[in-house]
Design a protein around this motif. Structure first.
Motif, PDB file in Angstrom:
ATOM      1  N   ALA A 182      -0.182   0.372   3.125  1.00 26.04           N
ATOM      2  CA  ALA A 182       0.157  -1.046   3.292  1.00 26.04           C
ATOM      3  C   ALA A 182       0.383  -1.403   4.754  1.00 26.04           C
ATOM      4  O   ALA A 182       0.065  -2.526   5.182  1.00 26.04           O
ATOM      5  CB  ALA A 182       1.400  -1.384   2.463  1.00 26.04           C
ATOM      6  N   ALA A 183       0.913  -0.464   5.542  1.00 22.10           N
ATOM      7  CA  ALA A 183       1.237  -0.742   6.947  1.00 22.10           C
ATOM      8  C   ALA A 183       0.148  -0.305   7.916  1.00 22.10           C
ATOM      9  O   ALA A 183       0.279  -0.522   9.127  1.00 22.10           O
ATOM     10  CB  ALA A 183       2.546  -0.036   7.313  1.00 22.10           C
ATOM     11  N   GLU A 230       3.066   3.292   1.038  1.00 21.39           N
ATOM     12  CA  GLU A 230       3.707   2.518   2.105  1.00 21.39           C
ATOM     13  C   GLU A 230       2.904   2.595   3.400  1.00 21.39           C
ATOM     14  O   GLU A 230       2.755   1.599   4.119  1.00 21.39           O
ATOM     15  CB  GLU A 230       5.127   3.044   2.322  1.00 21.39           C
ATOM     16  CG  GLU A 230       6.050   2.809   1.120  1.00 21.39           C
ATOM     17  CD  GLU A 230       7.317   3.653   1.193  1.00 21.39           C
ATOM     18  OE1 GLU A 230       7.519   4.338   2.223  1.00 21.39           O
ATOM     19  OE2 GLU A 230       8.095   3.637   0.222  1.00 21.39           O
ATOM     20  N   ARG A 259      -5.921  -1.166   7.394  1.00 20.28           N
ATOM     21  CA  ARG A 259      -5.764  -1.515   5.978  1.00 20.28           C
ATOM     22  C   ARG A 259      -6.998  -2.183   5.408  1.00 20.28           C
ATOM     23  O   ARG A 259      -7.333  -1.987   4.234  1.00 20.28           O
ATOM     24  CB  ARG A 259      -4.551  -2.444   5.813  1.00 20.28           C
ATOM     25  CG  ARG A 259      -4.297  -2.875   4.347  1.00 20.28           C
ATOM     26  CD  ARG A 259      -3.896  -1.667   3.511  1.00 20.28           C
ATOM     27  NE  ARG A 259      -3.710  -1.991   2.104  1.00 20.28           N
ATOM     28  CZ  ARG A 259      -4.670  -1.937   1.194  1.00 20.28           C
ATOM     29  NH1 ARG A 259      -5.913  -1.616   1.543  1.00 20.28           N
ATOM     30  NH2 ARG A 259      -4.408  -2.190  -0.082  1.00 20.28           N
ATOM     31  N   THR A 291       6.046   7.665  -2.883  1.00 21.90           N
ATOM     32  CA  THR A 291       5.461   6.384  -2.503  1.00 21.90           C
ATOM     33  C   THR A 291       5.116   6.295  -1.020  1.00 21.90           C
ATOM     34  O   THR A 291       4.585   5.275  -0.572  1.00 21.90           O
ATOM     35  CB  THR A 291       6.424   5.232  -2.862  1.00 21.90           C
ATOM     36  OG1 THR A 291       7.659   5.432  -2.159  1.00 21.90           O
ATOM     37  CG2 THR A 291       6.674   5.192  -4.357  1.00 21.90           C
ATOM     38  N   LEU A 292       5.406   7.332  -0.240  1.00 27.80           N
ATOM     39  CA  LEU A 292       5.124   7.281   1.196  1.00 27.80           C
ATOM     40  C   LEU A 292       3.663   6.964   1.490  1.00 27.80           C
ATOM     41  O   LEU A 292       3.384   6.105   2.352  1.00 27.80           O
ATOM     42  CB  LEU A 292       5.533   8.603   1.859  1.00 27.80           C
ATOM     43  CG  LEU A 292       5.226   8.733   3.356  1.00 27.80           C
ATOM     44  CD1 LEU A 292       5.928   7.640   4.155  1.00 27.80           C
ATOM     45  CD2 LEU A 292       5.622  10.120   3.876  1.00 27.80           C
ATOM     46  N   GLU A 295      -0.534  11.501   3.029  1.00 29.91           N
ATOM     47  CA  GLU A 295       0.021  10.795   4.177  1.00 29.91           C
ATOM     48  C   GLU A 295      -0.620  11.257   5.486  1.00 29.91           C
ATOM     49  O   GLU A 295      -0.761  10.471   6.439  1.00 29.91           O
ATOM     50  CB  GLU A 295       1.548  10.979   4.228  1.00 29.91           C
ATOM     51  CG  GLU A 295       2.022  12.405   4.324  1.00 29.91           C
ATOM     52  CD  GLU A 295       2.172  13.094   2.980  1.00 29.91           C
ATOM     53  OE1 GLU A 295       2.841  14.145   2.951  1.00 29.91           O
ATOM     54  OE2 GLU A 295       1.616  12.591   1.971  1.00 29.91           O
TER      55      GLU A 295
END
Length: 389
Positions: free
Chosen positions: A250-251, A247, A255, A243-244, A217
Protein backbone atom coordinates in the motif's frame (compact mmCIF):
# COMPACT_ATOMS: atom_id res chain seq x y z
CA UNK A 1 -2.38 -46.75 2.35
CA UNK A 2 -1.61 -43.02 2.38
CA UNK A 3 -2.89 -40.80 5.20
CA UNK A 4 -2.73 -37.03 4.80
CA UNK A 5 -4.53 -33.75 4.39
CA UNK A 6 -8.01 -33.76 2.93
CA UNK A 7 -9.87 -31.12 0.93
CA UNK A 8 -11.86 -29.51 3.76
CA UNK A 9 -8.83 -27.62 5.12
CA UNK A 10 -7.21 -27.18 1.72
CA UNK A 11 -3.44 -26.69 1.54
CA UNK A 12 -0.47 -27.77 -0.52
CA UNK A 13 -0.33 -31.04 1.46
CA UNK A 14 -3.89 -31.80 0.27
CA UNK A 15 -2.61 -31.72 -3.31
CA UNK A 16 0.52 -33.68 -2.44
CA UNK A 17 -1.42 -36.44 -0.66
CA UNK A 18 -3.65 -36.86 -3.69
CA UNK A 19 -0.82 -36.75 -6.24
CA UNK A 20 1.27 -39.28 -4.27
CA UNK A 21 -1.69 -41.63 -3.90
CA UNK A 22 -2.46 -41.44 -7.61
CA UNK A 23 1.21 -42.03 -8.46
CA UNK A 24 1.29 -45.14 -6.25
CA UNK A 25 -1.91 -46.35 -7.92
CA UNK A 26 -0.10 -46.71 -11.23
CA UNK A 27 1.89 -49.62 -9.71
CA UNK A 28 0.11 -50.91 -6.60
CA UNK A 29 -3.19 -51.30 -4.83
CA UNK A 30 -3.66 -48.02 -2.96
CA UNK A 31 -6.14 -46.55 -0.51
CA UNK A 32 -6.21 -43.26 1.39
CA UNK A 33 -7.35 -41.84 4.72
CA UNK A 34 -7.89 -38.08 4.74
CA UNK A 35 -7.61 -35.78 7.72
CA UNK A 36 -10.88 -33.88 7.20
CA UNK A 37 -11.23 -31.32 9.99
CA UNK A 38 -7.79 -30.53 11.38
CA UNK A 39 -8.76 -28.27 14.27
CA UNK A 40 -11.57 -25.89 15.26
CA UNK A 41 -12.11 -23.73 12.17
CA UNK A 42 -11.82 -20.49 14.16
CA UNK A 43 -8.15 -21.37 14.87
CA UNK A 44 -7.24 -21.98 11.22
CA UNK A 45 -5.50 -19.12 9.39
CA UNK A 46 -7.65 -19.73 6.29
CA UNK A 47 -10.87 -20.12 8.25
CA UNK A 48 -12.92 -17.98 5.85
CA UNK A 49 -12.60 -20.62 3.10
CA UNK A 50 -12.79 -23.84 5.13
CA UNK A 51 -15.04 -26.34 3.38
CA UNK A 52 -15.20 -24.46 0.09
CA UNK A 53 -14.64 -26.50 -3.10
CA UNK A 54 -11.51 -24.83 -4.46
CA UNK A 55 -9.64 -27.79 -5.96
CA UNK A 56 -10.28 -29.58 -9.24
CA UNK A 57 -7.88 -32.43 -8.42
CA UNK A 58 -9.43 -35.84 -7.72
CA UNK A 59 -8.29 -39.24 -6.50
CA UNK A 60 -8.19 -41.97 -9.13
CA UNK A 61 -11.45 -43.92 -9.25
CA UNK A 62 -9.63 -47.11 -8.28
CA UNK A 63 -8.32 -45.56 -5.01
CA UNK A 64 -10.73 -46.16 -2.10
CA UNK A 65 -10.79 -43.03 0.07
CA UNK A 66 -11.98 -42.58 3.64
CA UNK A 67 -12.89 -38.90 4.06
CA UNK A 68 -12.24 -38.52 6.80
CA UNK A 69 -10.91 -37.98 10.33
CA UNK A 70 -11.99 -35.01 12.49
CA UNK A 71 -9.89 -33.45 15.24
CA UNK A 72 -12.37 -34.51 17.95
CA UNK A 73 -11.79 -38.14 16.86
CA UNK A 74 -15.12 -39.83 17.54
CA UNK A 75 -16.62 -41.51 15.66
CA UNK A 76 -14.45 -40.64 12.64
CA UNK A 77 -11.17 -42.03 13.98
CA UNK A 78 -12.77 -45.33 14.95
CA UNK A 79 -14.19 -45.58 11.44
CA UNK A 80 -10.75 -44.83 9.99
CA UNK A 81 -9.27 -47.69 12.02
CA UNK A 82 -12.05 -49.95 10.72
CA UNK A 83 -11.18 -48.83 7.17
CA UNK A 84 -7.52 -49.65 7.85
CA UNK A 85 -8.47 -53.08 9.16
CA UNK A 86 -10.69 -53.71 6.14
CA UNK A 87 -8.09 -52.67 3.57
CA UNK A 88 -5.17 -54.47 5.29
CA UNK A 89 -2.35 -52.57 3.50
CA UNK A 90 1.24 -53.72 3.82
CA UNK A 91 2.40 -50.17 4.53
CA UNK A 92 0.72 -47.11 6.08
CA UNK A 93 2.35 -43.87 4.86
CA UNK A 94 1.61 -40.90 7.14
CA UNK A 95 2.08 -37.40 5.71
CA UNK A 96 3.53 -35.17 8.44
CA UNK A 97 3.15 -31.39 8.28
CA UNK A 98 1.31 -30.26 11.42
CA UNK A 99 0.89 -31.26 15.06
CA UNK A 100 -2.88 -30.98 14.62
CA UNK A 101 -2.95 -34.55 13.25
CA UNK A 102 -0.58 -36.06 15.81
CA UNK A 103 -3.18 -37.64 18.10
CA UNK A 104 -4.95 -39.19 15.10
CA UNK A 105 -1.69 -40.51 13.68
CA UNK A 106 -0.78 -42.07 17.02
CA UNK A 107 -4.01 -44.08 16.98
CA UNK A 108 -3.59 -45.10 13.32
CA UNK A 109 0.05 -46.11 13.85
CA UNK A 110 -0.78 -48.16 16.94
CA UNK A 111 -3.61 -49.91 15.10
CA UNK A 112 -1.37 -50.56 12.12
CA UNK A 113 1.34 -52.13 14.23
CA UNK A 114 -1.18 -54.42 15.94
CA UNK A 115 -2.26 -55.57 12.47
CA UNK A 116 1.33 -56.20 11.37
CA UNK A 117 1.35 -53.17 9.03
CA UNK A 118 4.60 -51.24 8.57
CA UNK A 119 4.38 -47.50 9.32
CA UNK A 120 6.30 -44.89 7.30
CA UNK A 121 6.24 -41.16 8.06
CA UNK A 122 6.91 -38.67 5.26
CA UNK A 123 8.11 -35.38 6.74
CA UNK A 124 7.31 -32.24 4.77
CA UNK A 125 8.95 -30.27 7.60
CA UNK A 126 9.90 -31.05 11.17
CA UNK A 127 7.14 -28.77 12.52
CA UNK A 128 4.98 -26.02 11.08
CA UNK A 129 6.58 -22.61 11.61
CA UNK A 130 3.33 -21.12 12.87
CA UNK A 131 3.06 -23.81 15.54
CA UNK A 132 6.66 -23.24 16.60
CA UNK A 133 5.73 -19.68 17.56
CA UNK A 134 3.47 -21.10 20.29
CA UNK A 135 5.55 -22.66 23.05
CA UNK A 136 2.77 -25.00 24.18
CA UNK A 137 2.30 -26.37 20.64
CA UNK A 138 6.02 -26.89 20.15
CA UNK A 139 6.32 -28.71 23.48
CA UNK A 140 3.30 -30.89 22.73
CA UNK A 141 4.69 -32.02 19.39
CA UNK A 142 8.19 -32.63 20.77
CA UNK A 143 6.77 -34.86 23.50
CA UNK A 144 3.96 -36.65 21.67
CA UNK A 145 5.78 -37.35 18.42
CA UNK A 146 8.21 -39.70 20.14
CA UNK A 147 5.60 -42.46 20.63
CA UNK A 148 4.74 -42.09 16.95
CA UNK A 149 8.36 -42.39 15.86
CA UNK A 150 8.80 -45.41 18.10
CA UNK A 151 6.14 -47.15 16.00
CA UNK A 152 7.73 -46.03 12.72
CA UNK A 153 9.63 -48.45 10.49
CA UNK A 154 11.06 -45.77 8.18
CA UNK A 155 10.93 -42.10 7.26
CA UNK A 156 10.88 -40.17 4.00
CA UNK A 157 12.10 -36.59 3.50
CA UNK A 158 12.37 -34.32 0.45
CA UNK A 159 16.03 -33.35 0.75
CA UNK A 160 19.32 -34.01 2.50
CA UNK A 161 18.72 -30.73 4.35
CA UNK A 162 15.47 -32.11 5.79
CA UNK A 163 17.13 -35.42 6.64
CA UNK A 164 19.78 -33.63 8.68
CA UNK A 165 17.22 -31.33 10.35
CA UNK A 166 15.10 -34.32 11.31
CA UNK A 167 18.09 -36.20 12.71
CA UNK A 168 19.04 -33.12 14.75
CA UNK A 169 15.52 -32.81 16.17
CA UNK A 170 14.88 -36.46 17.03
CA UNK A 171 16.91 -39.55 17.81
CA UNK A 172 16.31 -41.70 14.74
CA UNK A 173 19.33 -43.95 15.03
CA UNK A 174 18.57 -47.20 13.27
CA UNK A 175 15.39 -45.94 11.55
CA UNK A 176 15.87 -46.20 7.75
CA UNK A 177 15.41 -42.92 5.88
CA UNK A 178 15.18 -42.15 2.18
CA UNK A 179 15.19 -38.87 0.27
CA UNK A 180 12.22 -38.71 -2.11
CA UNK A 181 12.34 -35.50 -4.11
CA UNK A 182 8.99 -33.73 -4.47
CA UNK A 183 7.07 -34.83 -7.56
CA UNK A 184 5.76 -32.34 -10.14
CA UNK A 185 2.63 -30.29 -9.61
CA UNK A 186 1.83 -30.38 -13.33
CA UNK A 187 -1.92 -30.75 -12.73
CA UNK A 188 -1.96 -26.94 -12.64
CA UNK A 189 -0.25 -26.70 -16.02
CA UNK A 190 -2.54 -28.98 -18.02
CA UNK A 191 -3.56 -27.20 -21.22
CA UNK A 192 -2.18 -23.85 -20.05
CA UNK A 193 -1.18 -21.59 -22.92
CA UNK A 194 1.16 -18.63 -22.47
CA UNK A 195 -0.48 -15.20 -22.45
CA UNK A 196 1.78 -12.59 -24.06
CA UNK A 197 2.33 -9.34 -22.18
CA UNK A 198 3.12 -5.78 -23.20
CA UNK A 199 6.36 -5.26 -25.09
CA UNK A 200 9.26 -4.31 -22.85
CA UNK A 201 7.54 -5.38 -19.61
CA UNK A 202 8.67 -8.31 -17.45
CA UNK A 203 5.76 -9.70 -15.45
CA UNK A 204 6.77 -11.09 -12.06
CA UNK A 205 4.58 -13.37 -9.93
CA UNK A 206 4.68 -14.14 -6.22
CA UNK A 207 2.26 -17.01 -5.47
CA UNK A 208 1.43 -18.70 -2.16
CA UNK A 209 0.36 -17.98 1.39
CA UNK A 210 1.75 -14.81 2.98
CA UNK A 211 3.56 -15.80 6.16
CA UNK A 212 6.51 -14.43 8.14
CA UNK A 213 8.99 -16.96 6.72
CA UNK A 214 7.99 -16.39 3.08
CA UNK A 215 10.00 -13.15 2.80
CA UNK A 216 7.48 -11.29 0.64
CA UNK A 217 8.40 -8.05 2.39
CA UNK A 218 11.93 -8.39 0.93
CA UNK A 219 10.47 -8.53 -2.57
CA UNK A 220 8.20 -5.52 -1.98
CA UNK A 221 11.18 -3.54 -0.69
CA UNK A 222 13.29 -4.54 -3.69
CA UNK A 223 10.69 -4.03 -6.39
CA UNK A 224 10.79 -0.22 -6.88
CA UNK A 225 14.50 -0.44 -7.80
CA UNK A 226 13.63 -2.57 -10.84
CA UNK A 227 12.10 0.37 -12.69
CA UNK A 228 9.08 0.79 -14.97
CA UNK A 229 9.92 -2.24 -17.14
CA UNK A 230 8.66 -4.62 -14.43
CA UNK A 231 5.19 -5.45 -13.10
CA UNK A 232 4.54 -7.54 -10.00
CA UNK A 233 1.48 -9.65 -9.20
CA UNK A 234 1.15 -10.95 -5.63
CA UNK A 235 -1.38 -13.75 -5.19
CA UNK A 236 -1.78 -15.17 -1.71
CA UNK A 237 -3.77 -15.49 1.48
CA UNK A 238 -2.48 -13.76 4.62
CA UNK A 239 -1.70 -16.17 7.48
CA UNK A 240 -0.66 -15.68 11.09
CA UNK A 241 -1.70 -12.01 10.99
CA UNK A 242 1.36 -11.19 8.85
CA UNK A 243 0.08 -7.94 7.34
CA UNK A 244 3.48 -6.26 6.86
CA UNK A 245 3.68 -7.17 3.14
CA UNK A 246 0.21 -5.74 2.53
CA UNK A 247 1.17 -2.54 4.35
CA UNK A 248 4.36 -2.24 2.30
CA UNK A 249 2.45 -2.75 -0.93
CA UNK A 250 0.00 0.00 0.00
CA UNK A 251 2.88 2.40 0.76
CA UNK A 252 5.15 1.38 -2.11
CA UNK A 253 6.29 4.11 -4.52
CA UNK A 254 5.73 1.50 -7.24
CA UNK A 255 2.16 0.73 -6.11
CA UNK A 256 0.79 1.39 -9.60
CA UNK A 257 2.90 -1.50 -10.91
CA UNK A 258 1.77 -4.02 -8.26
CA UNK A 259 -1.39 -6.13 -8.47
CA UNK A 260 -2.38 -7.60 -5.10
CA UNK A 261 -4.80 -10.56 -4.95
CA UNK A 262 -5.07 -11.17 -1.20
CA UNK A 263 -6.94 -14.50 -1.08
CA UNK A 264 -6.57 -18.23 -1.64
CA UNK A 265 -7.42 -18.62 -5.32
CA UNK A 266 -9.24 -21.74 -6.60
CA UNK A 267 -7.69 -24.08 -9.14
CA UNK A 268 -9.79 -22.52 -11.88
CA UNK A 269 -7.71 -19.32 -11.54
CA UNK A 270 -4.23 -20.72 -10.89
CA UNK A 271 -3.28 -21.37 -14.52
CA UNK A 272 -4.23 -17.86 -15.57
CA UNK A 273 -1.78 -16.25 -13.12
CA UNK A 274 1.14 -18.46 -14.16
CA UNK A 275 0.28 -18.21 -17.86
CA UNK A 276 0.39 -14.40 -17.57
CA UNK A 277 3.77 -14.37 -15.78
CA UNK A 278 7.26 -14.16 -17.26
CA UNK A 279 9.06 -15.18 -14.05
CA UNK A 280 8.17 -16.34 -10.54
CA UNK A 281 9.86 -14.90 -7.44
CA UNK A 282 9.95 -16.87 -4.17
CA UNK A 283 11.99 -14.89 -1.59
CA UNK A 284 11.62 -17.35 1.32
CA UNK A 285 13.62 -16.82 4.51
CA UNK A 286 13.44 -20.57 5.15
CA UNK A 287 11.72 -23.53 3.51
CA UNK A 288 11.79 -27.32 3.32
CA UNK A 289 9.72 -27.57 0.14
CA UNK A 290 7.51 -25.32 -1.95
CA UNK A 291 4.37 -26.14 -3.89
CA UNK A 292 4.51 -22.80 -5.79
CA UNK A 293 8.06 -23.65 -6.89
CA UNK A 294 6.84 -26.91 -8.41
CA UNK A 295 3.88 -25.19 -10.08
CA UNK A 296 6.29 -22.66 -11.60
CA UNK A 297 8.60 -25.40 -12.88
CA UNK A 298 5.65 -27.31 -14.35
CA UNK A 299 4.85 -24.14 -16.33
CA UNK A 300 8.49 -23.88 -17.47
CA UNK A 301 8.92 -20.38 -16.04
CA UNK A 302 12.16 -18.83 -14.78
CA UNK A 303 12.24 -18.85 -10.97
CA UNK A 304 14.13 -16.52 -8.65
CA UNK A 305 14.37 -18.43 -5.39
CA UNK A 306 16.41 -18.08 -2.23
CA UNK A 307 19.07 -20.69 -1.53
CA UNK A 308 17.50 -22.00 1.68
CA UNK A 309 16.62 -25.43 3.05
CA UNK A 310 15.46 -28.06 0.61
CA UNK A 311 14.88 -25.56 -2.20
CA UNK A 312 18.51 -25.86 -3.33
CA UNK A 313 18.05 -29.56 -4.09
CA UNK A 314 14.57 -29.10 -5.58
CA UNK A 315 15.43 -26.22 -7.93
CA UNK A 316 19.12 -26.88 -8.52
CA UNK A 317 18.67 -29.11 -11.62
CA UNK A 318 16.14 -26.70 -13.19
CA UNK A 319 17.59 -24.60 -16.02
CA UNK A 320 15.28 -21.69 -15.20
CA UNK A 321 16.51 -21.23 -11.62
CA UNK A 322 18.29 -18.13 -10.35
CA UNK A 323 19.38 -18.52 -6.72
CA UNK A 324 19.76 -15.52 -4.41
CA UNK A 325 20.64 -15.30 -0.70
CA UNK A 326 17.71 -14.86 1.70
CA UNK A 327 16.78 -11.57 3.33
CA UNK A 328 18.71 -9.37 0.87
CA UNK A 329 16.51 -7.10 -1.29
CA UNK A 330 19.49 -5.89 -3.31
CA UNK A 331 20.33 -9.49 -4.24
CA UNK A 332 16.71 -9.99 -5.30
CA UNK A 333 17.01 -7.05 -7.70
CA UNK A 334 20.10 -8.59 -9.28
CA UNK A 335 18.51 -12.05 -9.42
CA UNK A 336 15.33 -10.78 -11.05
CA UNK A 337 17.33 -8.84 -13.61
CA UNK A 338 19.25 -12.03 -14.40
CA UNK A 339 16.06 -14.08 -14.67
CA UNK A 340 14.71 -11.62 -17.23
CA UNK A 341 17.31 -13.04 -19.61
CA UNK A 342 15.80 -16.53 -19.19
CA UNK A 343 12.30 -15.56 -20.30
CA UNK A 344 10.83 -16.35 -23.69
CA UNK A 345 11.40 -20.12 -23.60
CA UNK A 346 9.95 -23.03 -21.65
CA UNK A 347 12.34 -24.71 -19.23
CA UNK A 348 11.99 -28.47 -18.68
CA UNK A 349 10.72 -29.57 -15.27
CA UNK A 350 13.24 -32.07 -13.83
CA UNK A 351 10.89 -33.46 -11.15
CA UNK A 352 9.23 -36.85 -11.56
CA UNK A 353 6.77 -38.96 -9.60
CA UNK A 354 8.55 -42.07 -10.89
CA UNK A 355 11.67 -40.89 -9.10
CA UNK A 356 9.63 -40.33 -5.94
CA UNK A 357 8.26 -43.86 -6.14
CA UNK A 358 11.72 -45.31 -6.65
CA UNK A 359 12.81 -43.75 -3.36
CA UNK A 360 9.79 -45.27 -1.65
CA UNK A 361 10.55 -48.67 -3.14
CA UNK A 362 14.09 -48.51 -1.79
CA UNK A 363 12.72 -47.74 1.67
CA UNK A 364 10.09 -50.50 1.49
CA UNK A 365 12.80 -53.02 0.61
CA UNK A 366 14.93 -51.83 3.54
CA UNK A 367 12.12 -52.22 6.08
CA UNK A 368 11.38 -55.77 4.99
CA UNK A 369 8.07 -55.45 3.20
CA UNK A 370 7.21 -58.83 1.64
CA UNK A 371 7.75 -59.53 -2.02
CA UNK A 372 4.51 -61.44 -2.55
CA UNK A 373 2.61 -60.52 -5.67
CA UNK A 374 -0.39 -58.24 -5.65
CA UNK A 375 -2.78 -57.40 -8.45
CA UNK A 376 -3.44 -53.69 -8.83
CA UNK A 377 -6.20 -52.15 -10.86
CA UNK A 378 -3.76 -51.84 -13.76
CA UNK A 379 -1.32 -54.74 -13.60
CA UNK A 380 0.23 -57.53 -11.59
CA UNK A 381 3.54 -56.63 -9.97
CA UNK A 382 5.64 -57.85 -7.07
CA UNK A 383 4.40 -55.91 -4.05
CA UNK A 384 6.60 -52.87 -3.46
CA UNK A 385 9.56 -54.48 -5.21
CA UNK A 386 12.77 -52.41 -5.18
CA UNK A 387 13.47 -53.47 -8.76
CA UNK A 388 10.46 -51.68 -10.30
CA UNK A 389 12.31 -48.88 -12.06
Amino acid sequence: MVAGSGWHFLSGISYYTCRLSNAFEERFEVSAILMRRLLPARLYPGRARVGQELSDLRYAESVPVFDGVDWWALPSLARAVAFLRERQPDVLVLQWWTGAVLHSYLVLAAAARRLGIRVVVEFHEVQDTGELRHRWAARYVRAAIRPLLSRTSGVVVHSAFDRDALAAAYDLDGVPAEIALHGPFDHHAAGAARVPGPDGVVRLLYFGTIRPYKGLEDLIEAFPALGPGYHLTVVGETWEGWTLPAELIAASPARDRITFVNRYVPDTEVNAYFAAADAVVLPYRRSSASGPLHIAMSHGLPVVVTSVGGLVEAAGPYSGTVFVPPGEPAALVAGITGAAGLTGRRHADPSSWDRTLEAYERLFARIGVGQESVTSSNQTLPLLSPDLR
